[in-house]
Structure formats: C-alpha cells, structure tokens
Design a protein around this motif. Structure first.
Motif, PDB file in Angstrom:
ATOM      1  N   PHE A   3       0.836  -1.193   0.000  1.00  0.00           N
ATOM      2  CA  PHE A   3       0.000   0.000   0.000  1.00  0.00           C
ATOM      3  C   PHE A   3       0.877   1.251   0.000  1.00  0.00           C
ATOM      4  O   PHE A   3       1.882   1.314   0.728  1.00  0.00           O
ATOM      5  CB  PHE A   3      -0.894   0.053   1.250  1.00  0.00           C
ATOM      6  N   GLY A  27      -2.266   4.743   1.286  1.00  0.00           N
ATOM      7  CA  GLY A  27      -3.564   4.123   1.498  1.00  0.00           C
ATOM      8  C   GLY A  27      -4.123   3.366   0.305  1.00  0.00           C
ATOM      9  O   GLY A  27      -5.193   2.764   0.415  1.00  0.00           O
ATOM     10  N   LEU A  28      -3.419   3.357  -0.800  1.00  0.00           N
ATOM     11  CA  LEU A  28      -3.897   2.684  -2.000  1.00  0.00           C
ATOM     12  C   LEU A  28      -3.128   1.387  -2.224  1.00  0.00           C
ATOM     13  O   LEU A  28      -1.892   1.357  -2.128  1.00  0.00           O
ATOM     14  CB  LEU A  28      -3.735   3.594  -3.229  1.00  0.00           C
ATOM     15  N   GLU A  80      -6.326   1.906   4.656  1.00  0.00           N
ATOM     16  CA  GLU A  80      -6.818   2.646   3.492  1.00  0.00           C
ATOM     17  C   GLU A  80      -7.317   4.024   3.892  1.00  0.00           C
ATOM     18  O   GLU A  80      -7.178   4.998   3.133  1.00  0.00           O
ATOM     19  CB  GLU A  80      -7.933   1.862   2.806  1.00  0.00           C
ATOM     20  N   LYS A 109      -4.094   6.222   5.407  1.00  0.00           N
ATOM     21  CA  LYS A 109      -3.205   6.593   4.309  1.00  0.00           C
ATOM     22  C   LYS A 109      -1.735   6.802   4.721  1.00  0.00           C
ATOM     23  O   LYS A 109      -1.133   7.839   4.426  1.00  0.00           O
ATOM     24  CB  LYS A 109      -3.718   7.849   3.593  1.00  0.00           C
TER      25      LYS A 109
END
Length: 262
Positions: free
Chosen positions: A90, A93-94, A234, A237
């Motif tokens: 990640f 957060g992605l 997520e 972040k």
C-alpha cells in the motif's frame, strides 16, 4: 484438512515459491497470523488501535526492533520478508500491487505486527464435528466489510471486517462455546443470522476471499477478521505499508493450545 506438514515445512514451501495460496486448513494445531508492516512513526498509533480493538486485531507478536525481519518468537527461522504466501503493498492508502516476496521492499524503519487469525479455531471446530465449508470446498474463507465501527486510535479508524462460516443453529451454539476459549484468535462470533444487520447487502458477494455454499437450514456466522486493519490503513493513508493478502497467513510454530483458555 490439507497435507500434514510442519509449520517450518510450510514456510519453507512458501519461501521457495511452492505455495502461494491461502493457508486455511494447513498447519493443524498451530497458530496462523495476519500481518501488518508499517514505518516506525506509524507503529505506536497502530499498536494502540490493536489494543482498543482486540476482537478484530488480537496482537500476538511484533518485531523486537524497527528493521528486524526475523520474528524469533513466532518460530524457527521465520523471515517476514519471504514466509507469507502473498503480500499487499500500500502507498498513501492505496493498494498498488500484490507480491510473493518483500525483500526488495524492506527498509530499516519497518515494524511488523502479527495478529491472531481465525484459521486457528477452525481446527477445534472440525474436531467437534462441525463442518467448515471453506475447507470442505477448498476455498478461501468469505470475508465482508461491515457497518460495525472500530474504536479510533490516533490516525487509525474504520469499520470491522468479518469472516463467515455457515452452520446449522445447533452448531452455532457449540461454535460460540468453543471459540470463546480462543480470544487471541478473534474469540466468539460477533454476529449470526441476518447479514443485513451488519451492513452486508449480498452474502453471495464477498469483499475478500471466496463465496461458499450456504445450505438450506444453515445461517451465516460471522467472526471479527484480521483483514480489518487493511480497511483502517486505506483510511489512514500511511505513505507506505505492507500486509498479507487476505487468507494468506504467516504460519507460526506456536501451538493453538498456548492461546486457548481452558
């Protein structure tokens, strides 16, 4: 149950690319763990999040120092960089990618958290004669996002993720009795019956894992799930973090009996 291999043999297979799928039904008798790896400046907030939410985030271990990738308390020669079947990367957060080894991503400031996993209580349920459908159908356990709020801690917040196993009502009562003895691997179910009451609109559509057959006369039974931190990540972040892929756990040398309350 799957082929009877020792935890060390399973980790060795994972490390050498011979096993890259879910670990449900493997390592009979031993604890499996969810993984969260964060930069040290985020570690204290996440530790507090675990302490405030012990059902979905039961902390059973962590690295002794930032940058330490050998988890000696989890078992012999446990290298967190290579001993999980699949990892998720990640950034801000992605979810950016899934990989089978994180050696090239490793940094000296990373702190590893190991959280108890519901796969550990599947064994005593099966021993009591309760069918575990995801094992019978050779699938990953179904997992769903819910509307059950976790307690916030620093930069971390979010709703609980649950895993689901269908059972007849008589088995639900017995499952509650059995799983209550295992608080370090999520303990007793958090809900059973109507999935819509916890925000699950369609039980046949999972957020993680695979859907399984729910037979006539059975009801869905939901346990707090160690994928919950991924939802919190997520939302928080952090610039960088690593988790296990849902269902792909760290198999430890810790006997399930050490985490049970008799």
């Amino acid at each position: 149950m799957k082929e009877a291999l020792s935890p060390q043999n399973i980790r060795n297979n994972i490390r050498h690319g011979k096993h890259d799928g879910n670990t449900s039904g493997y390592a009979n008798g031993f604890v499996q763990g969810n993984i969260v790896i964060l930069p040290k400046e985020w570690a204290n907030d996440f530790l507090l999040f675990c302490q405030r939410n012990p059902k979905p985030c039961p902390l059973i271990g962590m690295s002794s120092e930032p940058g330490d990738f050998l988890l000696t308390e989890m078992g012999q020669d446990v290298d967190i960089r290579s001993d999980v079947p699949q990892y998720r990367i990640f950034k801000d957060g992605l979810l950016t990618e899934e990989v089978k080894d994180i050696t090239t991503y490793w940094r000296d400031d990373l702190v590893t958290f190991v959280l108890g996993c519901s796969f550990s209580f599947e064994e005593p349920l099966i021993a009591d004669g309760i069918e575990i459908r995801n094992i019978t159908e050779n699938k990953n356990v179904p997992m769903y996002k819910t509307n059950i709020a976790c307690k916030s801690a620093g930069r971390f917040s979010g709703n609980m993720v649950v895993s689901m196993r269908p059972m007849v009502v008589a088995d639900v009562i017995r499952a509650i009795q059995i799983c209550t003895r295992f608080p370090s691997v999520h303990g007793a179910p958090v809900h059973f019956g109507a999935p819509e009451e916890i925000g699950i609109e369609n039980i046949n559509v999972t957020d993680f894992g695979d859907s399984v057959t729910i037979k006539p006369g059975e009801i869905p039974v939901f346990w707090a799930c160690g994928v919950t931190p991924q939802v919190a990540l997520e939302q928080a972040k952090p610039p960088f973090c690593i988790t296990h892929s849902p269902g792909c756990m760290l198999v430890t040398d810790i006997p399930n009996s050490k985490l049970s309350i008799m």
